[in-house]
Scaffold this active site. Structure first.
Site, PDB file in Angstrom:
ATOM      1  N   ASP A 280     146.632   4.766  87.470  1.00 51.64           N
ATOM      2  CA  ASP A 280     146.484   4.698  86.012  1.00 51.64           C
ATOM      3  C   ASP A 280     146.516   6.105  85.400  1.00 51.64           C
ATOM      4  OD1 ASP A 280     145.818   3.888  83.479  1.00 51.64           O
ATOM      5  OD2 ASP A 280     143.990   2.820  84.050  1.00 51.64           O
ATOM      6  N   ASP A 340     146.259  -1.911  76.792  1.00 51.36           N
ATOM      7  CA  ASP A 340     145.395  -2.921  77.413  1.00 51.36           C
ATOM      8  C   ASP A 340     145.351  -4.233  76.625  1.00 51.36           C
ATOM      9  OD1 ASP A 340     144.902  -0.711  78.913  1.00 51.36           O
ATOM     10  OD2 ASP A 340     142.716  -0.896  78.862  1.00 51.36           O
TER      11      ASP A 340
HETATM   12  C1  GLA Z   1     142.930   1.584  81.535  1.00 55.82           C
HETATM   13  C2  GLA Z   1     143.814   0.475  82.104  1.00 55.82           C
HETATM   14  C3  GLA Z   1     142.980  -0.778  82.293  1.00 55.82           C
HETATM   15  C4  GLA Z   1     141.814  -0.476  83.225  1.00 55.82           C
HETATM   16  C5  GLA Z   1     140.990   0.678  82.672  1.00 55.82           C
HETATM   17  C6  GLA Z   1     139.929   1.127  83.656  1.00 55.82           C
HETATM   18  O1  GLA Z   1     142.494   1.292  80.252  1.00 55.82           O
HETATM   19  O2  GLA Z   1     144.899   0.226  81.252  1.00 55.82           O
HETATM   20  O3  GLA Z   1     143.773  -1.822  82.822  1.00 55.82           O
HETATM   21  O4  GLA Z   1     142.318  -0.163  84.502  1.00 55.82           O
HETATM   22  O5  GLA Z   1     141.809   1.796  82.378  1.00 55.82           O
HETATM   23  O6  GLA Z   1     139.231   2.236  83.207  1.00 55.82           O
END
Ligand code: GLA
Length: 536
Positions: A280, A340
Site C-alpha cells: 500500500d 477506499d
Molecule cells: C489504505 C488502503 C486500505 C487499508 C488501509 C490500512 O487506506 O487503501 O485498503 O489497507 O490503508 O491502513
C-alpha cells in the site's frame, strides 16, 4: 525567634525562591526544535505525530512535520509550564470528490522534566493523552528517496489465474484485528462453506506490525504473538494467508513498513509462510512522486520473485498513474483502481459506476485529468493481472440486501478479486446467500477472463454483458435509481437473436422463460438482475 516567626520567615524566603525557581526553569525550557507526540495504541506500538516548535517569549508557533506537507500550528503559548496549541487540518476524508472538511485539534499539556504530558482534543476520536518528547529532524522528516532500479519486466509468478478469492481484515476490523480473530475467521471460512465456494486467502491488513529487531527484521506487535504459528494454523485448514506492507517508512495507519527493507521483508514474509502481499503506497507518497511508482513497485515485485515462495502481489496505490498499464510488468497480480470503499450505497455507486478511477497524473499547474470508470479500464485486466475496485463490504450492515447483491454482481462482472470484508464468524443468511452464490462467483472466476461491455444505458439503469468460456453470456441489469424499474435486454444486443436460448436468473437460481426479442426484468431500487444466457 519563636517557632512561629521562624516558620513565617522560612515561608517568606522559600516561597519566592520556589516561584523564582519555577520561573527560571520554565524560562530555561527552550521549546525550539522537533518534538514527537506519542500515544500508546495498546499493542506495543505508539501513534507518532511530529511538530517543529518555535518559541518567542510566551508565544509558540511552528508546524506539523512528516505528513503530507506542513500545517501551521495556531494559538500556541507556553506559560508557567503549560503548553497549548491548535492545528486545523482540511481534508476530504479519503474520498475523491468528497466535501472538504476542517478538523481542528487542540493540544494542552504540562511540563514534566523535559517532556510534556499532553492531551489532544477534537480529533476523530475522543481526547487522547500521551507524551510530547524532543526528537531529531531525521526522525521527524521523511527519509531520502531510495535510488530506484531501471525498469524491466518482473517474471510473471503465474499466480491468480482467476481473480483471488478470500477475506481481508480491514473493512470490518481495521486496527482491531488480532491473531484470535484471524484464526476464528479461518475456522469460519471452512465451517460456513466459504472455502467450498472458492474463498482461500485469509489476509491480515494494516496494524500487525511492531518495528524491527537488531538485525533489521520486521516484527509483529502484541496482537500477533507468532506470525509463523498463525500461518501454520491457517495452512492447516487448507487455506492461504496474506499480509500487508508499504514501500514507505510507515503504513497508512502509521505502523512500521518496508522502506529500505524490501528484500529483507519479502524474505521474512516467505519464511513465515505468507502467500499474499498487499503493498500500500501510504507514506511512500511523502518520498516518491507518482512517476516513481512503477520502479518502487518493481522493487518489491523483484524481492517477492527472489523470496523463494509463490506470493500473490496486490498493488494498492489507488489507481494512480494508470497502474493498469504497468501493474503486470512489476509482477502485480492485481491493483487497486480507486480510493477506499466504505459500507454505503454512495461509496459503492461512486466506485462501481462513477468516474472514480484516476485518469492519470496531475501535472503541476494543470487540472487533474478526467476520472475514468471501472468499465473504461475493464479491458486492461488480463488473466493473472486484475483490476481491483477494493474489497467487499457485503454483510457489514449499512447497505440493503439489494445493494449488496449489486456490489457482488458488479464485482463479479468486473472480474475483481473477491475479498470478503465482513466478520465471517457472524453472518446472516442473506450475507451467506450473496457471498456464496456460486452461480455469480462462476462469472467472476470464468477462465476466459474477457472484459465486461456495456450494452444499454438509460437514465439510472445500465446493462452490462460479458462473454464466458464456452460461449455463454453473463448479463447484469443494474438499477441505480431510487424507484423500481423495468430493465430490458434485447437478444440482438447480445448477438444471440434467432438462436435457441436457455436463460438462468442467477439470483433467483431458476430458469427464466423467454419469448420474443428481449427479456425484461423489474429490478428493485439499487438492485440487480443477473442472467446467464446459453445460446444454441
Ligand atoms: C489504505 C488502503 C486500505 C487499508 C488501509 C490500512 O487506506 O487503501 O485498503 O489497507 O490503508 O491502513
Amino acid at each position: 525567634m519563636t517557632g512561629k516567626s521562624k516558620l513565617l520567615s522560612r515561608v517568606l524566603i522559600c516561597a519566592p525562591l520556589a516561584m523564582l525557581g519555577a520561573l527560571f526553569l520554565h524560562a530555561q525550557t527552550d521549546l525550539n526544535g522537533y518534538w514527537v507526540f506519542k500515544v500508546p495504541r495498546g499493542d506495543g506500538t505508539f501513534t507518532e505525530s511530529y511538530f517543529e516548535l518555535k518559541q518567542s517569549g510566551d508565544t509558540v508557533t511552528g508546524n506539523t512535520v512528516g505528513g503530507r506537507g506542513q500545517t501551521a500550528i495556531t494559538e500556541g503559548s507556553f506559560r508557567d509550564g503549560k503548553l497549548q496549541f491548535a492545528v486545523a487540518l482540511t481534508g476530504r476524508g479519503g474520498q475523491r470528490g468528497g466535501t472538504p472538511q476542517t478538523l481542528t485539534t487542540t493540544y494542552e499539556g504540562t511540563l514534566q522534566g523535559d517532556k510534556f504530558a499532553l492531551t489532544m482534543t477534537g480529533g476523530r476520536r475522543g481526547p487522547t493523552t500521551g507524551e510530547l518528547d524532543r526528537t531529531k529532524a531525521e526522525a521527524a522528516l521523511p527519509p531520502a528517496k531510495l535510488s530506484l532500479p531501471a525498469l524491466h519486466d518482473v517474471r510473471d509468478s503465474k499466480l491468480a489465474r482467476t481473480p483471488p478469492m478470500g477475506w481481508n481484515s480491514w473493512n470490518k476490523f481495521a486496527g482491531k484485528v488480532d491473531d484470535q480473530a484471524v484464526r476464528g475467521v479461518a475456522d469460519a471460512m471452512v465451517s460456513s462453506g466459504m472455502k467450498k465456494a472458492g474463498y482461500v486467502y485469509v489476509n491480515i491488513d494494516d496494524t500487525w506490525e511492531l518495528g524491527r529487531d537488531a538485525n533489521g527484521n520486521i516484527t509483529s506487535n502484541t496482537k500477533f504473538p507468532n506470525m509463523k504459528a498463525l500461518a501454520d494454523y491457517v495452512h492447516s485448514k487448507g487455506l492461504k494467508i496474506g499480509i500487508y506492507s508499504s514501500p514507505g517508512p510507515k503504513t497508512c495507519a502509521g505502523y512500521e513498513a518496508s522502506y529500505g527493507h524490501e528484500d529483507q521483508d519479502a524474505k521474512t514474509f516467505a519464511a513465515w509462510g505468507i502467500d499474499y502481499l498487499k503493498y500500500d503506497w501510504c507514506s511512500a507518497g511523502n518520498i516518491y512522486t507518482d512517476e516513481d511508482m512503477q520502479a518502487v513497485y518493481q522493487k518489491m515485485g523483484d524481492a517477492l520473485a527472489k523470496s523463494g515462495r509463490p506470493i500473490v502481489y496486490s498493488l494498492c496505490q489507488y489507481g494512480r498513474n494508470k497502474v493498469w498499464e504497468w501493474g503486470a510488468k512489476v509482477g502485480g497480480n492485481c491493483w487497486r483502481t480507486t480510493g477506499d470503499i466504505n459500507d454505503s450505497w454512495q461509496s459503492l455507486d461512486r466506485i462501481g459506476f462513477g468516474t472514480q478511477v484516476p485518469g492519470g497524473i496531475r501535472k503541476p499547474g494543470e487540472p487533474a485529468p478526467p476520472g475514468l470508470t471501472q468499465l473504461d479500464i475493464a479491458p486492461s485486466a488480463v488473466v493473472g493481472h486484475w483490476n481491483d475496485p477494493d474489497m467487499l463490504e457485503v454483510g457489514n450492515g449499512h447497505m440493503t440486501t439489494d445493494e449488496y447483491r449489486t456490489h457482488f454482481s458488479l464485482w463479479c462482472l468486473l472480474r475483481a478479486p473477491l475479498l470478503a470484508g465482513n466478520d465471517l464468524r457472524d453472518m446472516t443468511d442473506d450475507t451467506k446467500s450473496i457471498l456464496m452464490n456460486t452461480d455469480v462467483i462462476a462469472i467472476d472466476q470464468d477462465p476466459a477472463g474477457l472484459p465486461m461491455k456495456r450494452i444499454a444505458q438509460e437514465g439510472t439503469t445500465v446493462v452490462y454483458m460479458r462473454p464466458l468460456k464456452g460461449g455463454d453470456i453473463a448479463v447484469g441489469m443494474f438499477n441505480r435509481g431510487d424507484q423500481a424499474a423495468d430493465i430490458g435486454v434485447t437478444w440482438d444486443s447480445l448477438g444471440v437473436a434467432g438462436k435457441k436460448l436457455q436463460v438462468r436468473d442467477l439470483w433467483k437460481h431458476a430458469a427464466v422463460a423467454v419469448s420474443g426479442d428481449k427479456y425484461t426484468a423489474n429490478v428493485p431500487t439499487h438492485g440487480v438482475a443477473m442472467l446467464r444466457v446459453t445460446a444454441k
